[in-house]
Design a protein around this motif. Structure first.
Motif, short mmCIF file in Angstrom:
data_model
loop_
_atom_site.label_atom_id
_atom_site.label_comp_id
_atom_site.label_asym_id
_atom_site.label_seq_id
_atom_site.Cartn_x
_atom_site.Cartn_y
_atom_site.Cartn_z
N GLY A 1 -4.06 9.30 -28.82
CA GLY A 1 -3.24 8.51 -28.95
C GLY A 1 -3.16 7.58 -30.32
N SER A 2 -2.38 6.72 -30.67
CA SER A 2 -2.22 5.86 -31.70
C SER A 2 -2.51 6.40 -32.98
CB SER A 2 -2.88 4.65 -31.38
OG SER A 2 -4.20 4.81 -31.16
N SER A 3 -2.11 7.60 -33.45
CA SER A 3 -2.39 8.18 -34.81
C SER A 3 -3.60 8.90 -34.56
CB SER A 3 -2.35 7.14 -35.79
OG SER A 3 -1.00 6.67 -36.00
N GLY A 4 -4.06 9.20 -33.48
CA GLY A 4 -5.10 9.97 -33.32
C GLY A 4 -5.07 11.58 -33.42
N GLN A 5 -6.12 12.23 -33.84
CA GLN A 5 -5.94 13.87 -33.99
C GLN A 5 -7.04 14.64 -33.05
OE1 GLN A 5 -5.97 15.33 -38.08
NE2 GLN A 5 -4.77 17.00 -37.54
N VAL A 6 -6.47 15.85 -32.46
CA VAL A 6 -7.47 16.57 -32.07
C VAL A 6 -7.34 17.92 -33.06
CG1 VAL A 6 -8.28 18.04 -30.05
CG2 VAL A 6 -7.23 15.47 -29.78
N ALA A 7 -8.33 18.32 -33.54
CA ALA A 7 -8.27 19.50 -34.43
C ALA A 7 -9.11 20.60 -34.27
CB ALA A 7 -8.22 19.00 -35.89
N ILE A 8 -8.84 21.84 -34.47
CA ILE A 8 -9.56 23.04 -34.90
C ILE A 8 -9.14 23.61 -36.31
CG2 ILE A 8 -10.36 25.24 -34.38
CD1 ILE A 8 -9.62 24.57 -31.32
N GLY B 1 -0.26 20.04 -17.25
CA GLY B 1 -1.52 20.49 -18.04
C GLY B 1 -1.58 20.02 -19.48
N ILE B 2 -0.33 19.81 -20.12
CA ILE B 2 -0.47 19.04 -21.48
C ILE B 2 0.88 18.40 -21.51
CG2 ILE B 2 -0.31 19.22 -23.69
CD1 ILE B 2 -1.90 22.01 -23.59
N LEU B 3 0.78 16.92 -21.79
CA LEU B 3 1.90 16.23 -21.99
C LEU B 3 1.90 15.57 -23.49
CD1 LEU B 3 4.30 14.32 -21.25
CD2 LEU B 3 2.53 12.60 -20.52
N VAL B 4 3.36 16.14 -24.26
CA VAL B 4 3.34 15.52 -25.47
C VAL B 4 4.25 14.34 -25.52
CG1 VAL B 4 3.65 16.27 -27.81
CG2 VAL B 4 2.58 17.87 -26.21
N SER B 5 3.93 13.24 -25.80
CA SER B 5 4.78 12.15 -26.01
C SER B 5 4.87 11.58 -27.38
CB SER B 5 4.52 11.10 -24.90
OG SER B 5 5.19 10.06 -25.09
N ASP B 6 5.90 11.85 -28.04
CA ASP B 6 6.00 11.14 -29.29
C ASP B 6 4.92 11.76 -30.32
OD1 ASP B 6 7.15 9.71 -31.69
OD2 ASP B 6 6.06 7.95 -31.21
N ALA C 1 8.77 14.30 -28.92
CA ALA C 1 7.81 15.27 -29.16
C ALA C 1 8.21 16.58 -29.58
CB ALA C 1 6.88 15.20 -28.00
N GLY C 2 7.31 17.38 -30.11
CA GLY C 2 7.57 18.65 -30.76
C GLY C 2 6.31 19.64 -30.64
N ALA C 3 6.51 20.79 -30.99
CA ALA C 3 5.47 21.95 -31.23
C ALA C 3 5.81 23.07 -31.99
CB ALA C 3 5.05 22.10 -29.88
N SER D 1 0.39 10.90 -31.60
CA SER D 1 -0.71 11.70 -32.33
C SER D 1 -0.58 13.30 -32.36
CB SER D 1 -2.06 11.36 -31.51
OG SER D 1 -1.97 12.13 -30.05
N GLN D 2 -1.51 14.11 -32.85
CA GLN D 2 -1.26 15.49 -32.90
C GLN D 2 -2.33 16.42 -32.45
OE1 GLN D 2 0.88 16.66 -36.66
NE2 GLN D 2 -0.45 18.15 -37.07
#
Length: 203
Positions: A104-111, A162-167, A194-196, A137-138
């Protein structure tokens, strides 16, 4: 426990930890804050109030076999312009009482697109609430090295989605990310703009 090295500059700390078990702490098993970096290899974080908390412009790099499971609250939290990077790791965030992973709050999870990062996995199964939340976040999966194997995100048997994407946004545009969502109340949920961009596989 094998703490390879620690570097301190002001309040910022860089620590390299491997083959370590962190358990039975009342609050977070590991907290990474104030611009610090934790490089975790082959670590187990379980039975804590929360698993790992990364916040205030900090980063955690996960390598090898990482288990963040059976914590009373959330498995992992990434907030405040911080990043959780999965670099060639097999990460399990399973059977936590709350949410497997929250960004959240402009965090990122990345590969990222490093060759060493390809073939990573993130599993969020059997958590009490959501498997993964991406909120403001992203989640980013990059790379073009198809020979190293796909990066696989799995979320199953969670109490809610399973996965929730909010904003927030999931960016997996290069065919190196595959998503497997099954046996949740909802598989993949988008709310609040949200989007993908998912290329490479959605089951």
């Amino acid at each position: 426990q094998d703490v390879m090295h620690t570097f301190r500059a002001g309040h910022r700390v860089m620590v390299h930890v491997q083959q370590t078990t962190v358990q039975q702490n009342a609050a977070s098993g590991i907290a990474v804050a104030d611009g610090s970096t934790a490089d975790l290899i082959d670590c187990t974080i379980h039975g804590n109030g929360f698993g790992i908390d990364v916040f205030t412009s900090s980063s955690a790099i996960l390598r090898g076999d990482i288990s963040i499971s059976q914590n009373k609250g959330n498995g992992a939290e990434v907030n405040g312009q911080s990043i959780l990077e999965i670099r060639g790791a097999q990460v399990q965030m399973n059977d936590n009482g709350g949410i497997g992973l929250v960004a959240g709050s402009s965090g990122q999870v990345a590969i990222f697109g490093f060759s060493a990062s390809q073939g990573s996995t993130l599993t969020a199964n059997g958590n009490g609430d959501f498997g993964i939340i991406i909120s403001g976040s992203q989640l980013t999966i990059l790379g073009s090295d198809f020979g190293s194997g796909a990066n696989i995100i799995t979320a199953s048997n969670n109490g809610v989605a399973g996965i929730l994407v909010s904003d927030g946004f999931i960016a997996s545009p290069f065919g190196t990310g595959k998503f497997v969502l099954k046996d949740n109340t909802t598989g993949l949920s988008f709310i609040n703009g949200a989007g993908a961009n998912i290329t490479g596989g959605l089951s």
